[in-house]
Design a protein around this motif. Structure first.
Motif, mmCIF file in Angstrom:
data_model
loop_
_atom_site.group_PDB
_atom_site.id
_atom_site.type_symbol
_atom_site.label_atom_id
_atom_site.label_comp_id
_atom_site.label_asym_id
_atom_site.label_seq_id
_atom_site.Cartn_x
_atom_site.Cartn_y
_atom_site.Cartn_z
ATOM 1 N N LEU A 124 1.869 -2.196 3.302
ATOM 2 C CA LEU A 124 3.072 -1.459 2.891
ATOM 3 C C LEU A 124 2.730 -0.058 2.394
ATOM 4 N N GLN A 125 1.567 0.093 1.788
ATOM 5 C CA GLN A 125 1.169 1.386 1.244
ATOM 6 C C GLN A 125 0.742 2.382 2.316
ATOM 7 N N ASP A 126 0.677 1.942 3.570
ATOM 8 C CA ASP A 126 0.397 2.868 4.676
ATOM 9 C C ASP A 126 1.579 3.800 4.923
ATOM 10 N N ALA A 127 2.765 3.383 4.522
ATOM 11 C CA ALA A 127 3.959 4.210 4.725
ATOM 12 C C ALA A 127 3.963 5.359 3.716
ATOM 13 N N PRO A 128 4.314 6.570 4.160
ATOM 14 C CA PRO A 128 4.369 7.715 3.243
ATOM 15 C C PRO A 128 5.352 7.450 2.098
ATOM 16 N N GLY A 129 4.927 7.738 0.893
ATOM 17 C CA GLY A 129 5.791 7.571 -0.271
ATOM 18 C C GLY A 129 5.742 6.192 -0.896
ATOM 19 N N VAL A 130 4.958 5.291 -0.320
ATOM 20 C CA VAL A 130 4.863 3.936 -0.874
ATOM 21 C C VAL A 130 3.511 3.785 -1.562
ATOM 22 N N GLY A 131 3.570 3.589 -2.865
ATOM 23 C CA GLY A 131 2.371 3.324 -3.643
ATOM 24 C C GLY A 131 2.376 1.880 -4.101
ATOM 25 N N ALA A 132 1.497 1.579 -5.017
ATOM 26 C CA ALA A 132 1.359 0.205 -5.501
ATOM 27 C C ALA A 132 2.640 -0.309 -6.153
ATOM 28 N N LYS A 133 3.304 0.532 -6.941
ATOM 29 C CA LYS A 133 4.516 0.118 -7.650
ATOM 30 C C LYS A 133 5.625 -0.274 -6.672
ATOM 31 N N ILE A 134 5.839 0.540 -5.655
ATOM 32 C CA ILE A 134 6.888 0.267 -4.660
ATOM 33 C C ILE A 134 6.509 -0.957 -3.821
ATOM 34 N N ALA A 135 5.240 -1.053 -3.413
ATOM 35 C CA ALA A 135 4.796 -2.203 -2.609
ATOM 36 C C ALA A 135 5.004 -3.507 -3.382
ATOM 37 N N LEU A 136 4.672 -3.511 -4.680
ATOM 38 C CA LEU A 136 4.906 -4.703 -5.502
ATOM 39 C C LEU A 136 6.400 -5.007 -5.609
ATOM 40 N N ALA A 137 7.216 -3.976 -5.746
ATOM 41 C CA ALA A 137 8.669 -4.174 -5.853
ATOM 42 C C ALA A 137 9.223 -4.807 -4.581
#
Length: 166
Positions: A74-87
């Protein structure tokens, strides 16, 4: 890199758990789905994604290797970091996430905290692109020739032991 921890859950808290592995306490970040499955004093095996930066080493814990892999993917997508991936992983189960990607369902993905329609579109686009790229490699594996999209193409040898499959 730490890839797996097996030990006793010493404590759980808001977004974190402490796992005791042979007397060493590892503080891991985890989503609420993972934390709900952990019981203080019980043994657990967690799959770990290690992220290093200049200021910290952060460990993210998951109950399955597949969930850990999706966290990284999920973090391969631009703008997605650990917080967003966990969400996203807290909002959707893996089957729901895979269905949302296959159906380009931005509404399902945007239910995650901090994810709007545009970010959901980027997540879907990146996942679909990655899936198509991996299918290109899969189609060629049986032929003895490895073709990696955007990478090197290996030559096939008559001696199968000399072929390199990536």
């Amino acid at each position: 890199m730490i890839g797996r921890l097996k030990g006793i859950i010493a404590a759980t808290g808001e977004g974190q758990a402490l796992i005791d592995v042979s007397g060493v306490g590892y503080l891991v970040n985890a989503g609420s789905r993972t934390l709900q499955k952990l019981t203080v004093g019980e043994s657990a095996e967690l799959f770990i994604e290690t992220q290093m930066s200049e200021s910290a080493i952060r460990l993210f814990a998951f109950v399955s290797g597949e969930e850990r892999a999706w966290f990284a993917r999920l973090q391969d997508a631009p703008g997605v970091g650990a917080k967003i991936a966990l969400a996203i992983l807290d909002t959707l189960t893996l089957p729901q996430l895979m269905d949302a990607i296959a159906l380009a369902d931005t509404t399902a993905i945007s239910r995650a905290n901090g994810v709007g329609k545009k970010l959901a579109e980027l997540v879907i686009k990146q996942a679909q692109t990655r899936q198509r790229a991996s299918q290109k490699v899969e189609k060629r594996k049986g032929s003895g020739v490895a073709v990696l999209p955007g990478k090197l193409t290996d030559c096939e040898s008559r001696d199968l032991n000399l072929n390199e499959v990536f």
